[in-house]
Each structure stands twice: as structure tokens, then as C-alpha cells.
Write a protein that holds these residues in place. Structure first.
Motif, PDB file in Angstrom:
ATOM      1  N   GLU B 158       0.823  -1.201   0.000  1.00  0.00           N
ATOM      2  CA  GLU B 158       0.000   0.000   0.000  1.00  0.00           C
ATOM      3  C   GLU B 158       0.869   1.268   0.000  1.00  0.00           C
ATOM      4  OE1 GLU B 158      -3.084  -0.209  -0.655  1.00  0.00           O
ATOM      5  OE2 GLU B 158      -4.285  -0.743   1.078  1.00  0.00           O
ATOM      6  N   ALA B 159       0.512   2.224  -0.866  1.00  0.00           N
ATOM      7  CA  ALA B 159       1.290   3.455  -0.955  1.00  0.00           C
ATOM      8  C   ALA B 159       1.201   4.278   0.334  1.00  0.00           C
ATOM      9  CB  ALA B 159       0.815   4.285  -2.145  1.00  0.00           C
ATOM     10  N   GLU B 160      -0.006   4.333   0.953  1.00  0.00           N
ATOM     11  CA  GLU B 160      -0.166   5.135   2.173  1.00  0.00           C
ATOM     12  C   GLU B 160       0.762   4.657   3.278  1.00  0.00           C
ATOM     13  OE1 GLU B 160      -2.751   3.877   0.400  1.00  0.00           O
ATOM     14  OE2 GLU B 160      -4.638   4.682   1.163  1.00  0.00           O
ATOM     15  N   ALA B 161       0.936   3.322   3.335  1.00  0.00           N
ATOM     16  CA  ALA B 161       1.791   2.758   4.368  1.00  0.00           C
ATOM     17  C   ALA B 161       3.235   3.175   4.133  1.00  0.00           C
ATOM     18  CB  ALA B 161       1.677   1.241   4.367  1.00  0.00           C
ATOM     19  N   GLN B 162       3.645   3.151   2.881  1.00  0.00           N
ATOM     20  CA  GLN B 162       5.009   3.539   2.535  1.00  0.00           C
ATOM     21  C   GLN B 162       5.229   5.026   2.846  1.00  0.00           C
ATOM     22  OE1 GLN B 162       7.414   1.405   1.276  1.00  0.00           O
ATOM     23  NE2 GLN B 162       8.756   3.131   1.696  1.00  0.00           N
ATOM     24  N   CYS B 163       4.251   5.859   2.479  1.00  0.00           N
ATOM     25  CA  CYS B 163       4.333   7.294   2.758  1.00  0.00           C
ATOM     26  C   CYS B 163       4.498   7.515   4.256  1.00  0.00           C
ATOM     27  CB  CYS B 163       3.065   8.019   2.297  1.00  0.00           C
ATOM     28  SG  CYS B 163       2.855   8.067   0.518  1.00  0.00           S
ATOM     29  N   ALA B 164       3.660   6.819   5.030  1.00  0.00           N
ATOM     30  CA  ALA B 164       3.692   6.985   6.485  1.00  0.00           C
ATOM     31  C   ALA B 164       5.067   6.635   7.030  1.00  0.00           C
ATOM     32  CB  ALA B 164       2.623   6.118   7.137  1.00  0.00           C
ATOM     33  N   ALA B 165       5.641   5.550   6.510  1.00  0.00           N
ATOM     34  CA  ALA B 165       6.958   5.134   6.982  1.00  0.00           C
ATOM     35  C   ALA B 165       7.998   6.198   6.659  1.00  0.00           C
ATOM     36  CB  ALA B 165       7.344   3.809   6.339  1.00  0.00           C
ATOM     37  N   LYS B 171      12.102  11.335   6.281  1.00  0.00           N
ATOM     38  CA  LYS B 171      12.534  11.500   4.889  1.00  0.00           C
ATOM     39  C   LYS B 171      11.726  12.587   4.192  1.00  0.00           C
ATOM     40  CE  LYS B 171      15.814   8.596   4.143  1.00  0.00           C
ATOM     41  NZ  LYS B 171      17.053   8.918   3.433  1.00  0.00           N
ATOM     42  N   VAL B 172      10.464  12.654   4.555  1.00  0.00           N
ATOM     43  CA  VAL B 172       9.591  13.677   3.999  1.00  0.00           C
ATOM     44  C   VAL B 172       8.826  14.324   5.153  1.00  0.00           C
ATOM     45  CG1 VAL B 172       9.270  12.629   1.724  1.00  0.00           C
ATOM     46  CG2 VAL B 172       7.736  12.024   3.584  1.00  0.00           C
ATOM     47  N   TYR B 173       8.249  15.493   4.872  1.00  0.00           N
ATOM     48  CA  TYR B 173       7.552  16.247   5.912  1.00  0.00           C
ATOM     49  C   TYR B 173       6.141  15.709   6.151  1.00  0.00           C
ATOM     50  CZ  TYR B 173       5.148  20.277   7.977  1.00  0.00           C
ATOM     51  OH  TYR B 173       4.396  21.095   8.774  1.00  0.00           O
ATOM     52  N   ALA B 174       5.465  15.346   5.060  1.00  0.00           N
ATOM     53  CA  ALA B 174       4.073  14.937   5.212  1.00  0.00           C
ATOM     54  C   ALA B 174       3.643  14.017   4.088  1.00  0.00           C
ATOM     55  CB  ALA B 174       3.172  16.168   5.227  1.00  0.00           C
ATOM     56  N   THR B 175       2.492  13.373   4.290  1.00  0.00           N
ATOM     57  CA  THR B 175       1.875  12.554   3.257  1.00  0.00           C
ATOM     58  C   THR B 175       0.719  13.343   2.665  1.00  0.00           C
ATOM     59  OG1 THR B 175       2.337  10.572   4.528  1.00  0.00           O
ATOM     60  CG2 THR B 175       0.663  10.384   2.828  1.00  0.00           C
ATOM     61  N   ILE B 288       6.496  -2.704   3.838  1.00  0.00           N
ATOM     62  CA  ILE B 288       7.058  -1.475   3.268  1.00  0.00           C
ATOM     63  C   ILE B 288       8.522  -1.674   2.913  1.00  0.00           C
ATOM     64  CG2 ILE B 288       5.591   0.283   4.322  1.00  0.00           C
ATOM     65  CD1 ILE B 288       7.881   0.395   6.524  1.00  0.00           C
ATOM     66  N   MET B 289       9.002  -0.718   2.144  1.00  0.00           N
ATOM     67  CA  MET B 289      10.417  -0.696   1.833  1.00  0.00           C
ATOM     68  C   MET B 289      11.082   0.118   2.943  1.00  0.00           C
ATOM     69  SD  MET B 289      12.195   0.586  -1.693  1.00  0.00           S
ATOM     70  CE  MET B 289      10.717   1.318  -2.182  1.00  0.00           C
ATOM     71  N   ASP B 290      12.249  -0.294   3.398  1.00  0.00           N
ATOM     72  CA  ASP B 290      12.927   0.409   4.472  1.00  0.00           C
ATOM     73  C   ASP B 290      13.192   1.859   4.051  1.00  0.00           C
ATOM     74  OD1 ASP B 290      14.430   1.356   6.459  1.00  0.00           O
ATOM     75  OD2 ASP B 290      16.084  -0.077   6.263  1.00  0.00           O
ATOM     76  N   PRO B 291      12.554   2.821   4.746  1.00  0.00           N
ATOM     77  CA  PRO B 291      12.691   4.213   4.308  1.00  0.00           C
ATOM     78  C   PRO B 291      14.134   4.719   4.353  1.00  0.00           C
ATOM     79  CG  PRO B 291      11.519   4.086   6.409  1.00  0.00           C
ATOM     80  CD  PRO B 291      11.661   2.695   5.902  1.00  0.00           C
TER      81      PRO B 291
END
Lengths: 260, 379
Positions: B158-165, B171-175, B288-291
Motif C-alpha cells: 500500500e502506498a499510504e503505508a510507505q508514505c507513512a513510513a 525522509k519527507v515532511y508529510a503525506t 514497506i520498503m525500508d525508508p
């Protein structure tokens, strides 16, 4: 009970002019010390810090500390109703949700009362560390306003670099580039017209014109302005309000992207 | 889609967690965008005379139009976007996906009926319901992003899960997504309406997870249970328990297990073989992929490549594409404005107490501008 009386309502008008470009709402903290305001603009790039000391008022009474959240557009509407030579009195009850502005004409033949609803505002109080600045520049406030206005025609940002020769303001953009250099001048007869540079270490920083131009709205409050800079910390632009307090603006510098 | 009625529930119970902001205040921020959500939005919204934009061969190009222009808008505002594409759906989502498929078939039937009857409005309505983001769409979007110099990530699931990680790892400020389940996956900051068209003048909605948990007075674990009770994509929920009752029950019993032990099962029948534990595990520990291994790099746009890709068969206007590429290039050249947050420390936050039952205190900004609220608590 809170009550503060100021003979010159013009000062209040100028203070409001100086902050309403940056803030839409503001919380005024009233205490024994005076009226204080500290707030960041929405994007968290600049911060306004204002103090109007209690001894600067003609009459000042504050039984309990209180915070008055106001919408600045509404406040402007009310303050506009005052004549420049009116005396203004700000009043609030300890637990009221309104504040009253009373304007008295000079001849005491007209008294106007304006009541405004207060707001509940989320606000963060920031601790501002004491910094020993590498460069401090004092100059006529009108001169600074002029420089910011002129340079903003050329680009979005102004580079301020301070060396022992003087201070240089520069901007560049699509139409070309602009440079303004000021050297130290001492005018003993008219101290407020001189440029005084106190430099420990040379500093060069870049700032967004848009914010500098908003700061210069405080120009009518004071003949002089002081800029304080150090590498990698916010710029401080300070205007003294004669006999009443000061207004300070903090501005985060622009940073070069190192990642790309 | 996401969590049923969570947005509404938050507006009622934790209004302080939702803030509205202008897009220009996000300059300098890296933001992870849910690519499938964006593509879907564009396929629905980017239309001319009710029909999707197509190229010479009748292939849809709405999604490319959307990705190109909306990404430029983000970049021009100083945002550094990174798109995250969905991988394979988790097994538990098959139920939900089947439901969506059924709905699609229904819509297809209704569309045929409407076409027979010649009802334009109905045709358009069902046409929109039939919109689906295909692998082909996603592949084209990836090609376009590469040419624009914008990074993208293929999530394993799931993309949302990856974003959250990625948000959690800093790595990023927000989803940025419209799906509220990004919060359930643990993203600290969720942005909604970020990719809406400028013309709609919709402010960006910023939702903070810590303030949500604070406002609802639940832990993150309990929040996940709450989302499952409300209804998520992975399992069914108990019939007859809506937002209000779900939060009441959860506050009283603190977990789905104890709720099940205590409710009247004849009145509220839990689904058969209810796999809430599976759903919970999916939210807590998604694939998820390890962020830490992700490297985000923004590159210069390839102007000629863009022209070649978009202006040939796809019939985009060359001048506009070149202009767009120049805008991307220009935005890269400028230095970033710093923020004061890093320099000063927050001493205290004075968040005024809001009562849940007070109608005036819902997070309606219009009411705020009117200034009709009570005064802050005296110190």
C-alpha cells in the motif's frame, strides 16, 4: 480590570500598520510590564515581537494578566474611527470576551466607544535566545525603506553583506542587477541621520524582499532602524517607539540548496 | 476508500488537530504523494466537455495532463514532491476490491441503460464511476515524472503505508492523499486537497496525528482499533456501530477484544470470522520498503524528452510543455526560504480548550474570522 490610556492615538495606528501586513490575528498579552505581542506569520518565516511598556502609557492598570486575541482587520476598522489627536483608552474586564476602545476628542466634546469581540487563538510562545550579533547596523529608517523598495523591483531577494568598508545591499533578476553601498557616516548634529556600523565579523545573508517590505511599514514609528545579523541566524530589524517600547522583526534567511 | 467518516469524526471530536493552510506555506517541504490517488483524481477531474482528454489514438491523457501541470504547481510553490505508487494490494483487501468490482459492474449496467435512454447527465455520472487507474496509466505517469526530474517510489504494497513510513523516518515532511487511512498507518502529518486545481481555491487541510490522538484521548493502538470499528478497507465492521458509538465504546473498553466481550451481540452482530486482528497487524506492521534505504533526488527536467513524450502522439501543445519545463528549471535555481522554527524553541503552546458540544467551536474558519469566539483562558 484592564485599562490603558494613550494620549496619542496616532501611535496606536502606526503600530497596527506595522503588524497587519504580517499577521491576520494576534494575541496581545497584558501584564504589569505592559502590552506584549509575539507572533509568527502563517508560513513561520518571520516573527513580530512588540512591547508597549506600561510606563509609556498615561494611565495603565492591569489587575490580572490577560490575553486578548484580536482579528487585526477588525481592529483596524475600529482604530480608523479615531482622529490622530484623539486620546484612546483600552478597557477590558478580567473575564470578559470583549474589549472596549474609547476615543476622546481633544476638546473633550466627543466621546466614542467601540466594543470588539475577542477571539480564542492557538498560539505558540517562542523562546528567543540572546545572540551576540556579528554586525549591527543603525541607519535612518526612511533610507532602509527606500533601499528595500528599490531593490525589490529587481528580484525576490536582497543580499545584505556587511564588511568593514560598509554595508552592501544587492539584488538581481531578469532585468538586471542592483547594488547599494552605504558607508559609515557620523553626523554629530543630527545623530538620527547617521549610519553606524558595528562589525565584529563580516556577514553575508540573503532575505526575501516581501518580508523586508512588510517590516518597513514600521518606518513612521521611528527615525532610526537597527539591523542585527550573524551568519545562519535570523535577521533582527528593530524600531524603537519613542517613550513607549519597541517593535522587533525576526526574519529567517534564505538558504542555498545543498542537496541538488 | 480509507476510513469511513473519520474526517467527520475528527472535526467533531478533535477539531484542533485539523488546520487549514495555503499551499504557498509549504515551500521547501518534501512531501510524499499517493500516486494512485492523484491519478484517480486527475482521471475524474481533468476533462473537457465531460469527456476525458485523449490523444490521436483515443488513449486517455487526462492523467498526464494532471501530473504535469499539478506537479509544476507544487514545484512552483517550492514544494519538493515525491510520488509513491501502490504495489500489489494486501490479501486482506480482496474483499474490498471485490466489492468495488461489483459496484463497477453495476455502474456499467446503469451506463448501458442510460446510453439507451440517451440521458446525458446519467451517462456522465456513470462514466465517472467507471474510471479506473490502470497499470498503463501508472507506467506513463512514471515515465513523465522521470522526464520532469521528480522522484517516485514503487511501494511493495500500500502506498499510504510507505508514505507513512517515510514521514516517520523524517525522509519527507508529510503525506499528501485524500485517504484518511494514512493516519491509521501512522503518518504524523496528513495533507488533503494538495493536488486540487488552483481554480477551486481550496485551502490545504493539515491533520496532525499527535493532536488527533490527544483530542480523542486515545493511544495509537486504540486509534487503530477505532479505525477498524469505523470501517476500513481490510475487513468488515460491526453493523450498527457508527462513529459516535465507536468512540464511546473504545473510550470505555479500550480495545476491540473487550468491546466484543461487553456488547450485546444480539443487537450488534460482529461479522462472521471477523479478522480484526489481521487488519490491526496490517496497520501496525505493513509491508514497506525500508525508508532509510530510499534516496530521494530531484533532477533537472529533460525539456526535449518531455516534448518528445507529450507532443508526438499525445498531442500536447509544444509551447506549453516547453514553458512548463522552464518553470521547473527556474524553481530549481532559487534558494529556499528558511523557517524560524529551527532557530527558536517553543516555550509553551496555549491551545484554547474547546468543548465538543459547543457548535460554535467546530473548526470552521469562517466563524473564526468573524471573531465571535470566547476569549482565551486568563493566565
Amino acid at each position: 480590570m484592564f485599562e490603558a490610556r494613550l494620549v496619542a492615538s496616532a501611535t496606536l495606528k502606526k503600530v497596527l500598520e506595522a503588524i497587519k501586513d504580517l499577521l491576520t490575528d494576534a494575541s496581545f498579552d497584558c501584564s504589569d510590564v505592559g502590552i506584549q505581542l509575539q507572533a509568527m506569520d502563517n508560513s513561520h518565516v518571520s516573527l513580530v515581537s512588540l512591547i508597549l511598556r506600561s510606563d509609556g502609557f498615561d494611565k495603565y492598570r492591569c489587575d490580572r494578566n490577560l490575553t486578548m486575541g484580536m482579528n487585526l482587520a477588525s481592529l483596524t476598522k475600529i482604530i480608523k474611527c479615531a482622529n490622530n489627536d484623539d486620546t484612546v483608552t483600552i478597557k477590558a474586564q478580567d473575564d470578559a470576551d470583549t474589549v472596549t476602545f474609547m476615543f476622546e476628542s481633544k476638546k473633550h466634546d466627543k466621546i466614542s466607544d467601540y466594543e470588539m469581540k475577542l477571539m480564542n487563538l492557538d498560539q505558540e510562545h517562542l523562546g528567543i535566545p540572546e545572540t551576540a550579533f556579528s554586525c549591527k547596523i543603525k541607519m535612518p529608517s526612511v533610507e532602509f525603506a527606500r533601499i528595500c523598495r528599490d531593490l525589490s523591483q529587481f528580484g525576490d531577494s536582497v543580499m545584505i553583506s556587511c564588511t568593514k568598508e560598509g554595508v552592501k545591499f544587492s539584488a538581481a533578476g531578469d532585468i538586471g542587477s542592483a547594488n547599494i553601498k552605504l558607508t559609515q557616516t557620523t553626523n554629530f548634529d543630527k545623530e538620527e541621520e547617521s549610519v553606524i556600523i558595528d562589525m565584529q565579523e563580516p556577514v553575508t545573508l540573503t532575505f526575501a524582499c516581501q518580508y523586508l517590505n512588510s517590516f518597513t511599514k514600521a518606518t513612521p514609528l521611528s527615525v532610526q532602524v537597527q539591523l542585527s545579523m550573524s551568519a545562519n541566524v535570523p535577521l533582527v530589524v528593530e524600531y524603537q517607539i519613542p517613550d513607549l517600547g519597541h517593535i522587533r522583526y525576526y526574519l529567517a534567511p534564505k538558504i542555498e540548496d545543498d542537496e541538488n | 476508500m480509507g476510513i469511513l467518516n473519520l474526517a467527520k469524526l475528527l472535526a467533531d471530536y478533535a477539531p484542533q488537530a485539523i488546520k487549514e493552510n495555503e499551499i504557498k506555506n509549504y515551500f521547501g517541504r518534501k512531501i510524499a504523494l499517493d500516486a494512485s490517488m492523484c491519478l484517480y483524481q486527475f482521471l475524474i477531474a481533468v476533462r473537457s466537455e465531460g469527456k476525458q482528454l485523449t490523444d490521436a489514438n483515443g488513449e486517455t491523457t487526462s492523467h498526464l495532463m494532471g501530473v504535469f501541470y499539478r506537479t509544476i504547481r507544487l514545484v512552483e510553490n517550492g514544494i519538493k514532491p515525491v510520488y509513491v505508487f501502490d504495489g500489489k494490494p494486501p490479501d486482506m483487501k480482496s474483499g474490498e476490491l471485490n466489492k468495488r468490482m461489483e459496484k463497477r459492474e453495476e455502474a456499467q449496467k446503469s451506463l448501458e441503460k442510460a446510453t439507451e435512454a440517451g440521458d446525458e447527465a446519467e451517462i456522465e455520472k456513470f462514466n465517472r464511476r467507471l474510471v479506473k487507474v490502470t497499470k498503463h496509466h501508472a507506467e506513463e505517469a512514471r515515465q513523465l515524472l522521470t522526464l520532469m526530474g521528480i522522484p517516485y517510489i514503487d511501494a511493495p504494497c500500500e502506498a499510504e503505508a510507505q508514505c507513512a513510513a517515510m514521514v516517520k523516518a523524517g525522509k519527507v515532511y508529510a503525506t499528501a492523499t485524500e485517504d484518511m487511512d494514512a493516519l491509521t498507518f501512522g503518518t504524523n502529518i496528513l495533507l488533503r486537497h494538495l493536488t486540487y486545481s488552483e481554480a477551486r481555491k481550496m485551502p490545504v487541510q493539515e491533520i496532525h496525528l499527535d493532536l488527533v490522538l490527544n483530542g480523542l484521548d486515545v493511544s495509537r493502538k486504540e486509534f487503530i482499533d477505532l479505525c477498524i470499528l469505523l470501517g476500513c478497507d481490510y475487513t468488515d465492521s460491526i453493523k450498527g456501530i457508527g462513529g459516535k458509538r465507536a468512540i464511546e465504546l473504545l473510550k470505555k473498553h479500550r480495545s476491540i477484544e473487550t468491546i466484543l466481550d461487553n456488547i450485546d451481540k444480539s443487537k450488534y452482530l460482529p461479522p462472521e470470522e471477523w479478522n480484526y486482528e489481521g487488519a490491526r497487524k496490517l496497520f501496525e506492521d505493513p509491508e514497506i520498503m525500508d525508508p532509510e534505504k530510499i534516496e530521494l533526488k530531484w533532477n533537472d527536467p529533460d525539456e526535449d524528452g518531455l516534448v518528445k513524450f507529450l507532443c508526438g502522439d499525445k498531442q500536447f501543445n509544444e509551447e506549453r510543455i516547453r514553458n512548463g519545463a522552464k518553470k521547473l528549471m527556474k524553481a530549481r535555481g532559487t534558494s529556499t526560504q528558511g523557517r524560524l522554527d529551527g532557530f527558536f524553541t517553543v516555550l509553551s503552546t496555549n491551545t484554547p480548550k474547546r468543548k465538543v458540544d459547543d457548535k460554535k467551536n467546530t473548526p470552521n474558519k469562517k466563524a473564526k474570522v468573524g471573531g465571535g469566539r470566547g476569549r482565551g483562558k486568563p493566565k
